[in-house]
Design an enzyme around this catalytic site. Structure first.
Site, short mmCIF file in Angstrom:
data_model
loop_
_atom_site.label_atom_id
_atom_site.label_comp_id
_atom_site.label_asym_id
_atom_site.label_seq_id
_atom_site.Cartn_x
_atom_site.Cartn_y
_atom_site.Cartn_z
N VAL A 358 0.83 -1.22 0.00
CA VAL A 358 0.00 0.00 0.00
C VAL A 358 0.85 1.26 0.00
O VAL A 358 0.32 2.37 0.05
CB VAL A 358 -0.98 0.01 1.21
CG1 VAL A 358 -1.97 -1.12 1.11
CG2 VAL A 358 -0.22 -0.07 2.52
N GLY A 359 2.18 1.12 -0.03
CA GLY A 359 3.04 2.29 -0.17
C GLY A 359 3.65 2.82 1.11
O GLY A 359 4.00 4.00 1.17
N SER A 677 -15.51 -12.66 14.51
CA SER A 677 -16.41 -11.87 13.66
C SER A 677 -17.25 -12.71 12.71
O SER A 677 -18.02 -12.17 11.93
CB SER A 677 -15.60 -10.85 12.86
OG SER A 677 -14.67 -11.49 12.02
N LYS A 720 -12.81 -5.34 4.94
CA LYS A 720 -13.89 -6.30 4.68
C LYS A 720 -14.87 -5.76 3.64
O LYS A 720 -15.32 -6.48 2.74
CB LYS A 720 -14.63 -6.61 5.98
CG LYS A 720 -13.78 -7.38 7.00
CD LYS A 720 -14.53 -7.59 8.30
CE LYS A 720 -13.66 -8.36 9.32
NZ LYS A 720 -14.37 -8.56 10.59
#
Length: 778
Positions: A358-359, A677, A720
């Site tokens: 993601v950098g 979850s 999600k």
């Protein structure tokens, strides 16, 4: 006290001494019982029996703690010294074996059987005796402190048994080994044992002598070399030539003056320089000290970059290098604004946390560019030695400063931007805990006086802009995490990935593959197809890799001369990259009761998770498969219990639970899965199974469920939701208490999804099932 029988001896136990017959040995006596025994024997003119203890550290040994074979001896002399110590000089006379220990005496007394030495003569014994004398001569030559008359004594002994005992007595072997020889009554066997020990002892002495000679020769060579070097210096001086290391010393002295060190460091450097002046350059310590002074003078003690505080220019640089990431950009601009108003303020410790690609690492370079500072990077993945952070002490050969000081030395500035990559992957081994060593480095209140073990002087790290990166926070120790400001970098949406590819990745891969925009191009539709069908990630690392694969195909065609210009469209991807690697997960779904779609979080982004439930005739068992962790197993138990409590409300026949085995399976069984979850998805799948009503195929859900039927909040909402969007989901069911997390989801993603917020289990049933249950399922 009764009189001593004629066949009894007064016993004196000894710790580490074995007395042989015919040998004269001094014995030190310290225990009260032994002193009393020796005094009584000396007074009465009786012989004593000397027995070896089985355990030398036992203070008051009884008969069981002593060997049974010893030597009867006469006391030649009894001496008491001025400090109160007692000594007896004894002459061994005969071997004996203890028959029994007698009671009623203030010291040890034993009834014994005495043995006369055998006088057997045979060629075998004579041969061994000759060997023993020859070997004894060899060993006495190797013993530097052996008296000269000892060799003559050994050669004059005519009795084989006396010679064996004589040699065993002066050999440096273990007391237990000497005791073994003493207990060997057979003369031939005793001679063999003594010869065996003697051969081994001679070999040890010979090796020791060789090592001693070799060491002495090396030392003499070293002395000769030093002497010759000193003579060479004297000759050079007489000839008017420059002395060996004068120029080198002057150079170091000038470097110390130019380094502009703090006073404490400069004083240490000059002290070490004075030591160096009086040291021979042939000394091993000379090179070590020279290397240390080089490190001190080359570190950027006062070298720093001037901050370029232009907020507008910094914003332009950050926007140019990175698409999106608004929170991170805002935090960096806030830091620059504070720095402009307060130049003496402490630098923050930022921690970028997010999935791979993601950098995070490239952000550090952009921050350095925006601030006008030097950039340094340090990878911490797999580091398990504290010395990697703090350095090794100079006493070790090849010692160096720690990686922190080395990175600053390489950057050449004391206010550089230093990126510590993969701080969550630090190890912990027998060499210490490197995460604990980072506590001082990353604490703005302490790092102004960071002391590296190699330098042994404080170095100011307070002006360094530290940035750390991590994939997950769980593995970072609490105290270390507390010192950092956590900034989450969440996964990219499909639209963000497309823009990143068009703005950055395409140009970078064209350059990497030797292509120009005129030679090769790729359509936006092709990039979107790569994102959707050939990659499944939160970042863009695999996306860039696939774009590079497409460009390499074009580069090969151009290099072969079969094409001058290549345009890659969506229809060309199958021929270049092969068949699609990922299909829409919903294509796997069938409208069968008992199947629900859950949402999961992983360290590399979000993912969807299918919960499959089935039942068969049985006795009410719950079967769980799919590599489920303990928490997920408990969620399944809780979901089933909750469903049973709502059976009547959902029109489920309660007897169906008693006569059925329910099997819950989560596909991809080789991948471990855990977490709370999935509770809502499990409850909905079980409800769908028992009511025989399918779950909506375009619906996915997440949330923890309680036995009261409440839907509890979870984490990783953005990851999600983006996973659901990529999988073709239209409706996402979230806990009502996670409504605030929608702020992190990009507007374009929110516009494509319908969100339903759940307060309790009934809300989940109402939103997820295709129809509401009206009658019991049979």
């Amino acid at each position: 006290m009764p009189d001593l029988p004629d066949d009894a001896l007064i016993i004196i136990p000894v710790r580490n001494l074995v007395l042989f017959p015919q040998l004269v040995v001094p014995i030190s006596i310290g225990r009260e019982n032994s002193v009393r025994a020796a005094q009584e024997a000396a007074r009465a003119g009786r012989r004593i029996g000397v027995l070896l203890q089985r355990e030398s550290d036992k203070e008051d040994p009884d008969g069981d703690a002593l060997y049974r074979v010893g030597t009867a001896a006469s006391i030649l002399r009894y001496v008491t010294t001025a400090d109160g110590a007692h000594h007896v000089v004894c002459q061994g006379e005969q071997r004996f074996r203890v028959e029994e220990f007698l009671k009623g005496y203030p010291y040890l007394v034993a009834r014994v059987k005495l043995f006369d030495e055998p006088q057997t003569e045979s060629p075998e014994i004579d041969a061994r005796m000759l060997q023993l004398k020859a070997r004894t001569g060899d060993i006495l030559q190797l013993l530097p402190q052996a008296p000269a008359e000892l060799a003559g004594t050994a050669q004059n002994i005519t009795s084989p048994s006396i010679l064996a005992d004589f040699v065993a007595g002066f050999m440096d072997i273990k007391p237990t080994e000497k005791q073994d020889i003493l207990e060997t009554f057979d003369l031939l066997k005793r001679l063999d044992k003594v010869l065996g020990f003697l051969v081994h002892f001679i070999e040890v002495l010979r090796i020791s002598h060789d090592i001693d000679q070799e060491t002495k020769e090396r030392f003499e060579d070293r002395q000769r070399e030093v002497l010759l070097r000193e003579q060479l210096k004297t000759i050079q001086k007489q000839l008017g030539e420059t002395e060996g290391n004068t120029a080198e010393i002057e150079e170091i002295e000038n470097n110390i003056a130019k380094a502009n060190m703090p006073d404490e460091v400069a004083a240490t450097a000059r002290k070490e320089l004075r030591r160096l002046q009086h040291m021979s350059d042939a000394s091993g310590e000379y090179s070590m000290l020279r290397t240390y002074l080089d490190w001190l003078t080359e570190l950027p003690w006062s070298v720093h970059s001037d901050d370029r505080i232009d907020i507008a220019e910094a914003r332009e640089i950050l926007d140019k290098d990175h698409y999106g990431l608004q929170k991170i950009k805002r935090r960096i601009l806030e830091y620059l604004a504070v720095r402009k108003l307060n130049p003496q303020g402490k630098s923050p410790i930022l921690c970028f946390v997010g999935p791979p690609g993601v950098g995070k690492t490239s952000l550090g370079q952009s921050i350095a560019k925006a601030t006008g500072r030097k950039f340094g990077r340090l990878g911490l993945g797999g580091v398990h030695d504290e010395a990697e952070i703090r350095g090794h002490r100079r006493t070790y050969i090849g010692a160096l400063p720690g990686n922190i000081i080395q990175a600053i030395h390489k950057a050449g500035s004391n206010n550089c931007v230093l990126m510590l990559d993969e701080v969550d992957k630090l190890g912990n081994g027998i060499q210490g805990d490197p995460s604990a060593a980072l506590l001082e480095v990353l604490d703005p209140e302490q790092n102004h006086a960071f002391r590296d073990n190699y330098l042994a002087v404080p170095f100011d790290l307070s002006q360094v802009f530290f940035i750390t990166t991590a994939n997950v926070l769980d593995t970072i120790p609490g105290p270390l995490r507390d010192r950092m400001e956590i900034i989450q970098l969440l996964g990219y949406t499909e639209e963000e990935k497309t823009q990143i590819a068009l703005r950055y990745l395409v140009a970078r891969q064209l350059k990497a593959n030797g292509l120009t925009p005129e030679q090769c191009s790729i359509s936006e539709a092709a990039i979107r197809s790569i994102i959707h069908s050939y990659t499944r990630e939160a970042g863009v690392r695999n996306l860039e890799r696939e774009i590079g694969s497409a460009f390499r195909h074009a580069a090969m065609r151009i290099a072969e001369g079969t094409a001058e210009q290549v345009h890659i469209g969506e229809e060309d991807l199958h021929a270049i990259l092969g068949p699609k690697k990922f299909e829409s997960e919903l294509a796997m779904r069938t409208s069968l009761p008992g199947v629900a779609t859950g949402l999961a979080w992983t360290p590399v982004g979000g993912d969807i998770l299918f919960i499959e439930a089935s039942r068969a005739p049985g006795s009410g068992k719950l079967i769980l498969t799919g590599q489920l962790g303990d928490v997920m197993k408990e969620s399944a138990q809780a979901a089933l219990t909750l469903l049973k409590s709502h059976a009547s409300r959902l029109h489920i026949d309660e007897k169906a639970f008693d006569h059925s085995d329910i099997h819950v399976h989560i596909p991809a069984g080789a991948i471990p899965k855990d977490g709370p979850s999935a509770g809502v998805a499990m409850f909905v799948a079980l409800a769908s199974l028992m009511t025989d009503i399918p779950v909506r195929s375009d619906c996915a859900m997440t949330g923890e469920i309680s036995l009261r039927g409440l839907v509890l909040p979870i984490g990783g909402v953005k990851e999600k939701v983006l996973a659901a969007l990529q999988a073709g989901i239209k409706t996402v069911l979230l806990p009502a208490r996670n409504k605030k997390d929608l702020e992190d989801i990009p507007p374009e993603a929110q516009s494509q999804l319908e969100f339903i917020f759940l307060e309790n289990a009934q809300d989940a049933i109402a939103a997820a099932l295709e129809s509401q249950p009206v009658k019991a399922a049979m």
